[in-house]
Design an enzyme around this catalytic site. Structure first.
Site, PDB file in Angstrom:
ATOM      1  CD  GLU A 171      -3.009  -0.997   0.309  1.00  0.00           C
ATOM      2  OE1 GLU A 171      -3.071   0.027  -0.396  1.00  0.00           O
ATOM      3  OE2 GLU A 171      -3.794  -1.934   0.211  1.00  0.00           O
ATOM      4  CB  CYS A 229      -2.021   6.943   1.157  1.00  0.00           C
ATOM      5  SG  CYS A 229      -3.439   6.138   1.898  1.00  0.00           S
TER       6      CYS A 229
END
Ligand code: NAD
Length: 528
Positions: free
Chosen positions: A247, A281
């Site tokens: 990720e 993110c």
């Protein structure tokens, strides 16, 4: 001596913990050495033997204890997160506590449904019954960043725990202080059901600690962090062929069409870009606005951004945005903004690194950004919104996809068909129509990216099964078995197979009937 000789400096054995907004010293936390990591993994392996045998009801009970203890300590958790990261109390409660409760509850509710053995058809082998057993892998390592101290830890453990694994979380050195409270909560949640504290251990340390964990022979690694370190993890994981979920970073686009609800678009962009001071993110870093609405959008969002109150949070409600958690990140933000300004971008709001105490960078709006600028390509991971003007949908899609990243994306329009069309064309792990980053909150949706944003998925059914060995089991369907007699090879085996395959798979009925007839003749011949 070679000038390029790399001398490895041993990492400190203690992590100095500071409040990034005030600079106040919070204390120090032990950084585990690579040898200590080995011992931690060994203890986890032993604890997993009991945990792996636990029932779904016991696993649910531990996870529910985590929720109950979270709720009982909600103010302490938010306080620790604010002190450790410099974020606001609102970001702590809404961006950390709420998603953790939401995710843990989802896992409690859906874990057994997606992890219990699943019967599958057995195809040609009609006398056999097939099933998939979602077995624990063993020890799972989660290596996580600093942007959400509470959520990165608790959000990572729920799925692998439910799947019967022991979990080791390597927390970020930038937010080590709050892990002491978190470990305490986890220990109590496990102890109440009679499980060892070694089942879930938070490991503090720097890169060396993480690297030792990667090479320790754990059964799976979840890495949440930067692309550069993602590459290092993959190199390290090659040693034991350890599977990884990556990720990584993002540069999420939000396309604002001229027919969007302007207020909704402005507030989605504000939230998408400035929540958690952009240390997200899935921050909407690139706002791509259709020409017809560009001026209005820019005027409205600049006004609101300019009014955001920034400071060191001391209580709920005193500031809209807090500090940048990592001092290293301030340098990244400042370098990218300065480069953009030097190359023709214009700061409508912010854009200047303030002097003075605390890790602060102001909410910033940049226009006149061109795709070749570093800031248009690299992740800022800070409070900087790029607003880019485009003439039409095709140009908006092309600009949005012109990125090495592909985490999430958004499109704002009142025209449903247009929204679907644009969403369909965006290269990303997810698209929100008329929203920002909310895919993450819907636990039934998988979360992850494409391109340099990573691979593998968190959340949802796939996120649970990612921590299992999907073991195939084939057994007798009835109380007898049909022994396969393969040897010695008979004279008509090939001819039988030839006819059978045609009978089963030919597209025309006449072919299939002809093959059936061949099979009957072969059988009569072998008997006669
Ligand atoms: P980072 O890569 O610097 O650090 C992440 C973790 O890796 C830390 O715990 C760190 O100690 C550890 N680490 C560092 N070097 C290591 C090594 N050689 N081996 C093993 N572990 C090592 O990331 P960061 O600066 O903490 O976080 C910011 C990044 O995280 C951004 O790029 C952001 O986009 C990304 N992120 C991604 C997601 C997502 O879900 N896609 C979520 C949050 C943050």
């Amino acid at each position: 001596m070679s000038a390029s000789l790399h001398i490895h400096t041993p990492q400190p054995t203690e992590i100095e913990c500071l409040n990034p907004a005030t600079g106040a010293r919070l204390g120090s936390v032990h950084a585990s050495s690579p040898d200590e990591v080995k011992a931690i993994v060994e203890r986890a392996r032993i604890a997993q033997k009991k945990w792996g045998q636990s029932t779904f009801a016991q696993r649910r009970a531990v996870l529910q204890n985590i929720i109950d203890l979270t709720l009982a300590n909600i103010d302490e958790i938010c306080e620790a997160v604010v002190q450790d990261s410099g974020k606001t109390y609102e970001n702590a409660i809404l961006g950390e506590v709420m998603p953790v409760c939401n995710k843990t509850k989802w896992v409690i509710k859906n874990g057994e449904k997606f992890l219990k053995p699943e019967k599958v058809p057995s195809g040609l082998l009609m006398h056999k019954a097939g099933r998939i057993e979602y077995r624990p892998l063993g020890v799972v390592a989660c290596i996580v960043p600093w942007n959400y101290p509470f959520q990165n830890v608790f959000g990572s453990i729920a799925a692998p725990l439910m799947a019967g694994n022991a979990v080791l979380v390597k927390a970020s050195e930038a937010v080590a202080w709050s892990t002491q409270l978190f470990q305490n909560i986890i220990d109590k949640a496990l102890a109440k059901e009679g499980f060892s504290a070694d089942t879930v251990q938070i490991i503090n340390g720097y890169g060396d600690t993480g690297a030792a964990l990667v090479r320790s022979g754990v059964q799976k690694i979840l890495f949440i962090g930067s692309v550069g370190n993602g590459r290092r993890i993959i190199e390290g994981s090659a040693q034991h062929l350890t599977p990884v979920i990556m990720e990584l970073g993002g540069k999420d686009p939000m396309i604002v069409c001229e027919d969007a609800d302007l207020q909704q678009a402005v507030h989605s962009a504000l939230g998408g870009c400035f929540i958690n001071l952009g240390q997200n993110c899935i921050a909407s870093e690139r706002i791509i606005v259709l020409d017809a609405v560009y001026d209005k959008f820019v005027a409205e969002i600049s006004k609101l951004t300019g009014n955001l109150r920034q400071g060191a949070p001391t209580k709920p409600g005193d500031f809209d945005v807090g500090a940048v958690c990592s001092p290293l990140q301030i340098k990244v933000i400042d370098t990218l903004v300065s480069d953009a300004l030097a190359n023709g971008a214009k700061a409508l709001v912010g854009g200047v690194l303030p002097k003075g105490p605390g890790n602060f960078y102001p909410p910033t709006i940049l226009v006149n950004v061109t795709p070749d600028m570093r800031i248009a390509r690299e992740e800022v991971f800070g409070p900087v919104m790029l607003i880019m003007r485009v003439p039409n949908d095709a140009a908006a899609i092309a600009l949005a996809n012109n990125s090495e990243f592909g985490l999430q994306s958004s499109v704002m329009t009142k025209d449903r068909a247009r929204g679907e069309r644009i969403a369909d064309a965006l290269e990303a792990g997810g698209t929100c129509i008329n929203d920002f980053g909310m895919c993450y909150l819907n636990q039934d949706l998988p979360f992850g990216g494409v391109k340099y944003s990573g691979f593998g998925r968190m959340n949802g059914r796939d996120g649970l099964r990612a921590y299992t060995n999907a073991k195939a089991v084939l057994t007798d369907r009835f109380g007898f078995s049909v022994p396969p007699k393969l040897y010695p090879v008979g004279p008509s085996v090939y001819a039988n197979a030839h006819a059978s395959i045609r009978m089963l798979y030919a597209s025309s009925w006449t072919d299939r009937l002809a093959s059936l007839w061949t099979l009957i003749r072969l059988s009569m011949k072998s008997k006669g």
